[in-house]
Enzyme design. Sequence first.
Site, short mmCIF file in Angstrom:
data_model
loop_
_atom_site.label_atom_id
_atom_site.label_comp_id
_atom_site.label_asym_id
_atom_site.label_seq_id
_atom_site.Cartn_x
_atom_site.Cartn_y
_atom_site.Cartn_z
N TYR A 318 7.16 -2.99 -4.89
CA TYR A 318 6.83 -1.72 -5.59
C TYR A 318 5.85 -1.15 -4.75
CZ TYR A 318 6.06 1.66 -9.40
OH TYR A 318 5.82 2.98 -10.05
N CYS A 319 6.07 0.27 -4.00
CA CYS A 319 5.16 1.00 -3.46
C CYS A 319 4.45 0.16 -2.35
CB CYS A 319 4.17 1.50 -4.68
SG CYS A 319 2.75 2.65 -3.79
N VAL A 320 3.26 -0.10 -2.20
CA VAL A 320 2.63 -0.66 -0.87
C VAL A 320 2.86 -2.06 -1.01
CG1 VAL A 320 0.78 0.93 -0.75
CG2 VAL A 320 0.63 -1.10 -2.23
N GLY A 322 6.10 -3.11 -1.45
CA GLY A 322 7.42 -2.78 -0.87
C GLY A 322 7.24 -2.80 0.73
#
Length: 585
Positions: A318-320, A322
């Site tokens: 998720y987000c960073v 990822g």
Amino acid sequence: MNDRDEGTAAGTQTLADLQHWTWVLGKAQQMMLEHGIHTMGDFPPSDWEKMNVPGWGDPGDFVRASADFWSDTMKLWQRFLDPATPDTRGERPEHARDKRFRAPQWREEPLFDFIRQSYFLIADHMLKGVDALPGMDSRQKERIRFATKSFVDAMSPTNFAATNPQVIERIVETRGENLLKGLQNMLSDLSKGQLTQSATDAFRLGENIAATPGKVVHRTPLYELIQYAPTTETVAKTPLIIFPPWINRFYILDLSPEKSFIKWAVDQGISVFVVSWKSADASIAGIGWDGYVEKGQIDAIDTVRALLKVDSVNVIGYCVAGTALAATLAVLAARGEAAKVASATFFTAQVDFAQAGDLSLFVDDEQLAVIESLNTDGYLDGRFMAATFNLLRGRDLIWNYVTNNYLLGEDYAPFDLLYWNADVTNLPGQWHLDYLRDLYRDNMLVRPGAMKIAGERIDLTTIKTPAYVQAGREDHIAPAESVWKMTEHLSGPIRFVLAGSGHIAGVVNPPAARKYQYWTNPESTESLTAFMDGAKEHPGSWWPDWREWIAGFSGGEVKANGARMPGSGRRKTLGDAPGSYVRQR
């Protein structure tokens, strides 16, 4: 008849108010103009020429650039003094739906209607002026536009007691006690150095938030690994590991049971593990790319494989997290170990930061020096990042609470998402600086061989792991266009899904809520625009679409017993979910 109606009926008081506010508004416009002229005088002629801004090299340009503003201003004054004057412009749709001015007084009372329209007029022309600035590169212009928009949001008449009709009425109703309560709220926030957005005593970790049953099965100086108890008789053989962003607490995916992605995935018959990152302190101050990839994600992958005796796992970043997951997959590919991961899902994650959105405006050498100066014992106070993210949506996440909680003196409403938003984590200082420099400033991750992580040269094009890439249409942190670029760098099969809403609501959207929508396109397209041109819109949550996709990497079904039940295998557990790291401040 209330006091306001009596004043209107009296006539003389209304006329006096009109005369007073006419003087005030006229004076305000005069002061703004004079300030602009004086500001020009602060720059020597050579600087005007370098900046090439209208009016700073030639006073005649200033007059011409102001013509539209003053023309629109005069039309507004005419409509205010003579309501029969037609409005040839009409109200812009974004103004009509602006939630700050939804109270009826902003349109029904002529004075406040004038204030509202004046604000929109000035705001529109300020932003239009930025767009018209010549001689600047796009990044410089975007920074000026962001600063201007932030200023415009801050100066909204809704943010000031004297120009907000709801606040004025509340002062009369409570005899000023709302201001005392608001002052108490403000002083409390100042003392803790953070804006309060939700009732702080409404949620208890492990009880009504982050409450999905599970156990901590592994702990390192960097993270805890939580395994969740199955709720079905059989589960997919291939387990799922979720890597949440380390800049927030993991339970964004385990809010109230009705919103919990983790609970939903468990109920779908998936063996779910989640990483709970440690909030940084001096003990992990020196950790960087190698740590989060090798000692974080790869260690978790190997731990789950050994615990359940499986060859591969499915992963979500998720987000960073990822972004780091993409680096992890490249490291595994370089080592010939790509088969350890059967599939990878990316929630609003970026690998190419060429179009990284407003957050990139905060990254230059001067800003990085400021961030470095804020490091304490090698880590960065999480309140700094929280303030930065709030600033990206200042109208909703800052000024909304200034009005409601400081001016109106409202009680804080319980909202699990905002409670999580305020539950900040500290960041390893050097790691945060490296992340900003390497990605937001230098965009190195997409340059094959430019980065060396965990002893391996990173080349995203070597990643052939099947990927599910989800973006948010209104994402202000990881813009959809930026997330799309991942499809241009990975080499394996990719399913791209565009979800309605933004960085959080676009992800945390359970099917039962029946909110928003998502778009899919089975055809191979070269751009997000082309994807949308041929996309099919689906109502509701994209979660079932993901469940159908990941079923292809489940590896069959096994009974939910033995090591699949946390605490039942040979490995000792280290406490109940949500663990101890999530409670550390």
